[in-house]
Design a protein around this motif. Structure first.
Motif, short mmCIF file in Angstrom:
data_model
loop_
_atom_site.label_atom_id
_atom_site.label_comp_id
_atom_site.label_asym_id
_atom_site.label_seq_id
_atom_site.Cartn_x
_atom_site.Cartn_y
_atom_site.Cartn_z
N PRO A 107 0.81 -1.23 0.00
CA PRO A 107 0.00 0.00 0.00
C PRO A 107 0.84 1.27 0.00
O PRO A 107 0.40 2.30 -0.55
CB PRO A 107 -0.82 -0.13 1.29
CG PRO A 107 -0.91 -1.59 1.55
CD PRO A 107 0.43 -2.14 1.11
N LYS A 111 1.82 3.70 -4.24
CA LYS A 111 1.52 5.12 -4.44
C LYS A 111 2.70 5.87 -5.03
O LYS A 111 2.54 6.97 -5.56
CB LYS A 111 1.13 5.77 -3.11
CG LYS A 111 -0.15 5.25 -2.50
CD LYS A 111 -0.48 5.97 -1.22
CE LYS A 111 0.52 5.73 -0.12
NZ LYS A 111 0.14 6.37 1.17
N SER A 113 6.05 6.58 -7.47
CA SER A 113 6.47 6.36 -8.85
C SER A 113 7.99 6.31 -8.89
O SER A 113 8.65 7.33 -8.97
CB SER A 113 5.95 7.48 -9.75
OG SER A 113 6.37 7.31 -11.07
N CYS A 271 5.09 -3.97 -8.15
CA CYS A 271 4.75 -2.54 -8.17
C CYS A 271 4.56 -2.01 -9.59
O CYS A 271 4.20 -0.85 -9.76
CB CYS A 271 5.84 -1.72 -7.47
SG CYS A 271 5.67 -1.73 -5.68
N SER A 275 -2.58 -2.39 -11.45
CA SER A 275 -3.29 -1.74 -10.33
C SER A 275 -2.82 -2.37 -9.03
O SER A 275 -2.21 -3.44 -9.02
CB SER A 275 -4.81 -1.93 -10.46
OG SER A 275 -5.17 -3.29 -10.30
N GLN A 276 -3.10 -1.68 -7.92
CA GLN A 276 -2.70 -2.21 -6.62
C GLN A 276 -3.42 -3.52 -6.31
O GLN A 276 -2.85 -4.44 -5.73
CB GLN A 276 -3.00 -1.19 -5.52
CG GLN A 276 -2.54 -1.64 -4.13
CD GLN A 276 -2.71 -0.54 -3.09
OE1 GLN A 276 -2.58 0.63 -3.39
NE2 GLN A 276 -3.01 -0.94 -1.85
N ASN A 545 2.92 9.99 4.02
CA ASN A 545 2.65 9.03 2.94
C ASN A 545 3.69 7.91 2.88
O ASN A 545 3.47 6.89 2.25
CB ASN A 545 2.64 9.76 1.59
CG ASN A 545 1.52 10.77 1.50
OD1 ASN A 545 0.36 10.41 1.57
ND2 ASN A 545 1.88 12.04 1.38
N SER A 566 -5.21 13.35 1.97
CA SER A 566 -5.09 12.07 1.25
C SER A 566 -5.50 12.17 -0.20
O SER A 566 -5.05 11.41 -1.04
CB SER A 566 -5.93 11.00 1.95
OG SER A 566 -7.29 11.38 1.99
N ASP A 569 -2.43 12.95 -2.16
CA ASP A 569 -1.24 12.16 -1.87
C ASP A 569 -0.52 11.71 -3.13
O ASP A 569 0.68 11.92 -3.28
CB ASP A 569 -1.60 10.91 -1.04
CG ASP A 569 -1.85 11.29 0.41
OD1 ASP A 569 -1.55 12.44 0.77
OD2 ASP A 569 -2.33 10.41 1.16
N LYS A 570 -1.26 11.08 -4.02
CA LYS A 570 -0.61 10.48 -5.18
C LYS A 570 0.04 11.54 -6.06
O LYS A 570 1.16 11.38 -6.53
CB LYS A 570 -1.63 9.67 -5.99
CG LYS A 570 -0.99 8.91 -7.14
CD LYS A 570 -2.00 8.01 -7.82
CE LYS A 570 -1.34 7.23 -8.94
NZ LYS A 570 -2.27 6.33 -9.62
N GLU A 574 4.11 11.77 -6.75
CA GLU A 574 4.67 11.61 -8.08
C GLU A 574 5.49 12.82 -8.49
O GLU A 574 6.55 12.72 -9.09
CB GLU A 574 3.54 11.35 -9.09
CG GLU A 574 2.91 9.97 -8.93
CD GLU A 574 1.80 9.72 -9.92
OE1 GLU A 574 1.40 10.70 -10.59
OE2 GLU A 574 1.35 8.57 -10.02
#
Length: 587
Positions: A107, A111, A113, A271, A275-276, A545, A566, A569-570, A574
């Motif tokens: 998890p 998130k 990269s 990774c 998708s996760q 994060n 949140s 976050d992504k 990135e």
């Protein structure tokens, strides 16, 4: 059972060679296909990681193949044969490691990269020194392990064909380096998928043949039980033995957690799925495959032992190492079936090729992203960057070939693999676990932990080579051997160190505990050193994060950084990763 190993090498037929060569051609063909497919549009990052475009099924097979190598095919049956079934409980370690990777680390990782997983450490500690130290540890641990993986099948092939160990090392090393450097991670993943199938075919063929010859599965287990080989509940506390529950589960638990949670070899695969959710699926499907493969290898060991219960070829001097037991059995009992010895050799080579190709690709990715990307080489065009990474993969292939000629001195492939890799895998897991679960861990603390953990591991490893311990083999018999079967050369047993100083006795700890001790030392030193160097004051600078959500459940609120938005976050992560460089990371 009246033939020498030398005589058996002449039984490797033309059909066997054809089967073996076809596998090498197919592996190379996949590399050529992906090299041709991506010759124009594929970037350097896509060559190394596939940029989150991998399908979950080949990823799960590649995860399986990357870690289940010739160490499994040759080492696990030998462990059953010489020490009994207690080591089989390592499947519990595999379960724990897969759950830890899927629920604790994935998890957080997904998130981010990154090309190299060690970039996570830069984000977590806001400094490059931790990342570079972890990257160097990974390189130093992986290259010797690649040598072990290359040496194992070369020993096996030299046992059943006229090819020498040297010739075998060169063949497998060159072929693997060729297709890995051509096709990148996509070639590696799909070649791994094919090779996993070959590994299962070879193991199942040996297992069925052994059980058939001794009169069935029940008879094999009966014989093994009579000779003290069936054992699953040895809870003895003895740090010098490998055949007890605690050392097996703890040792392999740390090894597998370290590999699945911290090493580029495994992390870059799951990774970079689509998708996760699919990444997690790949990890759990891989777990099923690991359990099945380990069980097949262990059953082979039981069957082979039952067949040789009264005439041990190792004790009789027909073979010199336990890793030759499986190849010896194949040529002794299966050579009349043309093609089956070729399938087994293909199985062993496939196991080795899959691990080597994954390792070369991961080594190339770490070298580029952690050491070269921010130098002048980072200004190269995408095509030149990709070409440079291909050259790097070739370099590591050559280095692993050279290492293979050295590692044969350590002992069995299982012992050599865990001893060499464990020196660094245990401490690496220590700093990653500190980073993801301990909000007040800082760069000074984890660097100290890594240094102490790795130093202790290498000290014990070198000492164990100078003062080798006795292998805790169970008794075998040669009373049922033909009169002309027993060779003049028999297995030589090393003297056990008695009444020696304490520090010399440390060299006698079971090789399974090398990663465990390194992990514990690293974790403890990281914790204490972080507190002594202002870790509590650094908490407010930690990016939330980069921490596991579990942190907010196990630590008091005053030790936690403020949570960020949140929903952003992504995007923030990135952007921060893309903008990383040595000037703006050192605070």
């Amino acid at each position: 059972m009246d033939e020498s190993l030398d005589a058996m090498t002449n039984k490797f037929s033309t059909v066997d060679y054809i089967v073996f060569i076809l596998m090498l051609v197919c592996s190379s063909g996949i590399g050529i296909f992906y090299a041709f497919k991506g010759r124009k549009n594929e970037s350097s990052k896509e060559f190394l990681t596939a940029n989150k475009s991998l399908n979950w099924f080949p990823v799960s097979m590649s995860l399986l193949a990357s870690f289940q190598s010739s160490v499994t095919i040759l080492g696990y049956p030998a462990e059953m044969y010489t020490k009994g079934t207690q080591f089989w409980v390592v499947i519990l370690s595999a379960i724990f490691a897969s759950i830890t990777a899927a629920e604790l680390f994935l998890p957080v990782y997904f998130k981010l990269s990154f090309t190299s997983v060690n970039r996570y450490l830069t984000m977590r500690f806001n400094r490059d020194n931790v990342r570079l130290a972890a990257s160097m540890a990974f390189l130093l641990g992986t290259v010797p392990y690649m040598g072990v993986v290359l040496y194992g099948p070369s020993l096996a092939l030299s046992s059943v064909t006229p090819l020498s160990v040297t010739s075998s090392i060169l063949i497998i090393g060159i072929i693997c380096t060729f297709y890995t450097s051509l096709g990148g991670i996509k070639a590696v993943v799909w070649t791994d998928t094919m090779q996993v199938g070959l590994m299962y075919i070879g193991l199942v063929a040996v297992m069925l043949r052994a059980f058939y010859l001794v009169g069935g599965v029940g008879e094999a287990f009966r014989i093994a039980a009579e000779r003290g080989r069936i054992e699953f509940t040895n809870f003895e506390l003895d740090v010098s033995k490998t055949n007890n529950f605690w050392n097996s589960v703890l040792g392999m638990g740390i090894m597998w957690c370290g590999n699945y949670c911290t090493t580029q070899t495994e992390v870059q695969r799951y990774c970079n799925t689509q998708s996760q959710k699919k990444a997690k699926l790949a990890l759990y499907v891989n777990l099923v495959g690991v359990i099945l493969m380990i069980s097949c290898a262990c059953l082979c060991g039981i069957g082979v032992f039952a067949y040789y219960a009264d005439c041990d070829p190792l004790k009789a001097g027909k073979i010199s190492k336990t890793d030759q037991l499986m190849p010896y059995f194949v040529m002794d009992t299966m050579s009349e079936f043309k093609g089956l010895p070729g399938i087994f050799v293909t199985c062993v080579f496939s196991a080795s090729l899959s691990t080597l190709s994954s390792g070369f690709n991961a080594l190339s990715a770490v070298t580029w992203d952690d050491f070269l990307k921010e130098t002048r080489l980072g200004c190269l065009s995408e095509q030149n960057q990709k070409n440079f990474n291909k050259i790097t993969a070739i370099f590591y292939g050559i280095l692993s070939i050279l290492m293979a000629f050295i590692v044969g001195q350590i002992g069995s492939v299982l012992k050599a693999a865990i001893s060499l890799a464990g020196c660094l895998i245990g401490p690496l897991l220590g700093i990653y676990l500190s980073a993801i679960l301990c909000p007040f861990a800082n760069s000074k603390g984890v660097i100290s932990g890594l240094t102490f953990g790795v130093s202790f591991g290498f000290w014990v490893l070198i000492g164990s080579l100078v003062y080798p311990a006795n292998d805790d083999f169970k008794e075998t018999l040669i009373t049922g051997c033909p009169a002309n079967f027993i060779s003049n050369s028999t297995l030589i047993v090393d003297d056990v160190l008695e009444n020696q100083p304490f520090f010399l006795k440390l060299y006698q700890i079971a090789f399974l505990l090398v990663p465990v001790t390194g992990f514990i030392i690293c974790l403890f030193v990281s914790f204490v050193a972080s507190l002594l160097t202002g870790g509590l004051n650094d908490v407010k600078h930690v990016d939330p994060n980069t921490l596991s959500p579990l942190v907010w459940k196990i630590w008091p609120e005053r030790l936690l950084p403020p949570k960020s938005d949140s929903s952003k976050d992504k995007e923030v992560i990135e952007i921060s990763v893309r903008g990383m460089n040595s000037e703006n990371l050192i605070t």
